[in-house]
Design a protein around this motif. Structure first.
Motif, PDB file in Angstrom:
ATOM      1  N   VAL A 100      45.723  40.424  38.194  1.00  0.00           N
ATOM      2  CA  VAL A 100      45.187  39.838  36.971  1.00  0.00           C
ATOM      3  C   VAL A 100      46.332  39.290  36.135  1.00  0.00           C
ATOM      4  O   VAL A 100      47.378  39.934  35.990  1.00  0.00           O
ATOM      5  N   LEU A 101      46.114  38.111  35.584  1.00  0.00           N
ATOM      6  CA  LEU A 101      47.058  37.509  34.647  1.00  0.00           C
ATOM      7  C   LEU A 101      46.497  37.646  33.232  1.00  0.00           C
ATOM      8  O   LEU A 101      45.317  37.395  33.008  1.00  0.00           O
ATOM      9  N   GLY A 102      47.322  38.057  32.306  1.00  0.00           N
ATOM     10  CA  GLY A 102      46.899  38.136  30.916  1.00  0.00           C
ATOM     11  C   GLY A 102      46.192  39.426  30.566  1.00  0.00           C
ATOM     12  O   GLY A 102      46.180  40.384  31.337  1.00  0.00           O
ATOM     13  N   GLU A 103      45.584  39.414  29.406  1.00  0.00           N
ATOM     14  CA  GLU A 103      44.969  40.620  28.836  1.00  0.00           C
ATOM     15  C   GLU A 103      43.449  40.614  28.893  1.00  0.00           C
ATOM     16  O   GLU A 103      42.806  41.458  28.291  1.00  0.00           O
ATOM     17  N   GLU A 104      42.861  39.655  29.599  1.00  0.00           N
ATOM     18  CA  GLU A 104      41.403  39.574  29.736  1.00  0.00           C
ATOM     19  C   GLU A 104      41.015  39.991  31.157  1.00  0.00           C
ATOM     20  O   GLU A 104      41.681  39.605  32.117  1.00  0.00           O
ATOM     21  N   PRO A 105      39.947  40.771  31.309  1.00  0.00           N
ATOM     22  CA  PRO A 105      39.486  41.086  32.671  1.00  0.00           C
ATOM     23  C   PRO A 105      39.164  39.801  33.440  1.00  0.00           C
ATOM     24  O   PRO A 105      38.707  38.819  32.858  1.00  0.00           O
ATOM     25  N   CYS A 106      39.404  39.826  34.731  1.00  0.00           N
ATOM     26  CA  CYS A 106      39.017  38.714  35.602  1.00  0.00           C
ATOM     27  C   CYS A 106      37.735  39.131  36.312  1.00  0.00           C
ATOM     28  O   CYS A 106      37.690  40.176  36.966  1.00  0.00           O
ATOM     29  N   VAL A 107      36.704  38.324  36.159  1.00  0.00           N
ATOM     30  CA  VAL A 107      35.417  38.585  36.804  1.00  0.00           C
ATOM     31  C   VAL A 107      35.208  37.506  37.862  1.00  0.00           C
ATOM     32  O   VAL A 107      35.292  36.313  37.565  1.00  0.00           O
ATOM     33  N   ALA A 108      34.957  37.953  39.098  1.00  0.00           N
ATOM     34  CA  ALA A 108      34.769  37.015  40.205  1.00  0.00           C
ATOM     35  C   ALA A 108      33.566  37.419  41.037  1.00  0.00           C
ATOM     36  O   ALA A 108      33.317  38.606  41.250  1.00  0.00           O
ATOM     37  N   VAL A 109      32.828  36.428  41.510  1.00  0.00           N
ATOM     38  CA  VAL A 109      31.702  36.636  42.418  1.00  0.00           C
ATOM     39  C   VAL A 109      32.131  36.143  43.795  1.00  0.00           C
ATOM     40  O   VAL A 109      32.751  35.089  43.917  1.00  0.00           O
ATOM     41  N   ASP A 110      31.833  36.937  44.826  1.00  0.00           N
ATOM     42  CA  ASP A 110      32.272  36.628  46.190  1.00  0.00           C
ATOM     43  C   ASP A 110      31.104  36.871  47.134  1.00  0.00           C
ATOM     44  O   ASP A 110      30.460  37.914  47.067  1.00  0.00           O
ATOM     45  N   TRP A 111      30.843  35.918  48.018  1.00  0.00           N
ATOM     46  CA  TRP A 111      29.733  36.082  48.956  1.00  0.00           C
ATOM     47  C   TRP A 111      30.187  36.215  50.398  1.00  0.00           C
ATOM     48  O   TRP A 111      29.367  36.146  51.302  1.00  0.00           O
ATOM     49  N   THR A 112      31.496  36.424  50.640  1.00  0.00           N
ATOM     50  CA  THR A 112      31.916  36.671  52.019  1.00  0.00           C
ATOM     51  C   THR A 112      32.809  37.894  52.183  1.00  0.00           C
ATOM     52  O   THR A 112      32.814  38.491  53.254  1.00  0.00           O
ATOM     53  N   GLY A 113      33.587  38.275  51.173  1.00  0.00           N
ATOM     54  CA  GLY A 113      34.616  39.273  51.405  1.00  0.00           C
ATOM     55  C   GLY A 113      34.464  40.616  50.740  1.00  0.00           C
ATOM     56  O   GLY A 113      35.375  41.438  50.816  1.00  0.00           O
ATOM     57  N   TYR A 114      33.339  40.901  50.109  1.00  0.00           N
ATOM     58  CA  TYR A 114      33.244  42.154  49.365  1.00  0.00           C
ATOM     59  C   TYR A 114      32.433  43.244  50.052  1.00  0.00           C
ATOM     60  O   TYR A 114      32.335  44.350  49.551  1.00  0.00           O
ATOM     61  N   GLY A 115      31.840  42.969  51.184  1.00  0.00           N
ATOM     62  CA  GLY A 115      31.044  43.981  51.874  1.00  0.00           C
ATOM     63  C   GLY A 115      31.814  45.263  52.154  1.00  0.00           C
ATOM     64  O   GLY A 115      31.311  46.361  51.940  1.00  0.00           O
ATOM     65  N   ASN A 116      33.053  45.149  52.617  1.00  0.00           N
ATOM     66  CA  ASN A 116      33.886  46.322  52.914  1.00  0.00           C
ATOM     67  C   ASN A 116      35.014  46.511  51.905  1.00  0.00           C
ATOM     68  O   ASN A 116      35.846  47.397  52.073  1.00  0.00           O
ATOM     69  N   TYR A 117      35.039  45.696  50.882  1.00  0.00           N
ATOM     70  CA  TYR A 117      36.135  45.713  49.912  1.00  0.00           C
ATOM     71  C   TYR A 117      36.168  47.018  49.110  1.00  0.00           C
ATOM     72  O   TYR A 117      35.132  47.507  48.673  1.00  0.00           O
ATOM     73  N   ALA A 118      37.368  47.546  48.946  1.00  0.00           N
ATOM     74  CA  ALA A 118      37.611  48.752  48.129  1.00  0.00           C
ATOM     75  C   ALA A 118      36.918  49.992  48.707  1.00  0.00           C
ATOM     76  O   ALA A 118      36.596  50.916  47.982  1.00  0.00           O
ATOM     77  N   LYS A 119      36.678  49.978  50.005  1.00  0.00           N
ATOM     78  CA  LYS A 119      36.162  51.163  50.695  1.00  0.00           C
ATOM     79  C   LYS A 119      37.348  51.889  51.319  1.00  0.00           C
ATOM     80  O   LYS A 119      38.245  51.229  51.855  1.00  0.00           O
ATOM     81  N   PRO A 120      37.358  53.196  51.282  1.00  0.00           N
ATOM     82  CA  PRO A 120      38.438  53.911  51.967  1.00  0.00           C
ATOM     83  C   PRO A 120      38.448  53.573  53.448  1.00  0.00           C
ATOM     84  O   PRO A 120      37.405  53.400  54.060  1.00  0.00           O
ATOM     85  N   SER A 121      39.652  53.427  54.016  1.00  0.00           N
ATOM     86  CA  SER A 121      39.751  53.114  55.441  1.00  0.00           C
ATOM     87  C   SER A 121      39.290  54.315  56.242  1.00  0.00           C
ATOM     88  O   SER A 121      39.372  55.461  55.807  1.00  0.00           O
ATOM     89  N   SER A 122      38.786  54.043  57.430  1.00  0.00           N
ATOM     90  CA  SER A 122      38.288  55.124  58.280  1.00  0.00           C
ATOM     91  C   SER A 122      39.393  55.663  59.187  1.00  0.00           C
ATOM     92  O   SER A 122      39.149  56.542  59.993  1.00  0.00           O
ATOM     93  N   ALA A 123      40.599  55.096  59.058  1.00  0.00           N
ATOM     94  CA  ALA A 123      41.711  55.547  59.911  1.00  0.00           C
ATOM     95  C   ALA A 123      42.304  56.843  59.420  1.00  0.00           C
ATOM     96  O   ALA A 123      42.218  57.221  58.301  1.00  0.00           O
TER      97      ALA A 123
END
Length: 123
Positions: A100-123
């Motif tokens: 993130v740049l600056g002091e404002e939250p960045c809000v983004a919508v994604d329709w391809t890459g968030y299905g497994n995003y920020a999930k703990p790895s299974s390894a």
């Protein structure tokens, strides 16, 4: 083809908080696949906050999305970099860091890459 679908991210099917209160991912399951809204708080950086969950050296998800608000910097493993802000369309291949740049939250919508995003790895 599915019928009309209208959903609110405020009533997401799943919410994944990021470590250290640095944001969250609100995920909607749709007939076309998962769609996510990420809120990245000021100070959030993939290599600091998500890398331990992903277990990879850089983000290996491909992203196709749209920045609603705030600003983010993306740096590819090969050194190419760009900044994105409100109204920008994003298409980011695997192999990147972002913060993130600056002091404002960045809000983004994604329709391809968030299905497994920020999930703990299974390894």
């Amino acid at each position: 083809m599915a019928g009309l679908l209208i959903r609110s991210f405020d009533s997401a099917d799943e919410t994944r908080p990021f470590p250290d209160g640095t944001g969250r991912l609100d995920l909607l399951e749709t007939p076309g696949g998962p769609v996510g809204r990420a809120v990245f708080e000021p100070g959030w950086r993939w290599s600091e906050h998500i890398k331990p969950l992903a277990g990879t050296a850089s983000c290996q998800e491909a992203h196709t999305g749209y920045v609603v608000s705030g600003r983010i910097k993306i740096v590819m493993d090969g050194g190419e970099s760009a900044e994105a802000g409100p109204g920008d369309f994003l298409q980011i291949p695997p192999g990147h860091d972002a913060w993130v740049l600056g002091e404002e939250p960045c809000v983004a919508v994604d329709w391809t890459g968030y299905g497994n995003y920020a999930k703990p790895s299974s390894a």
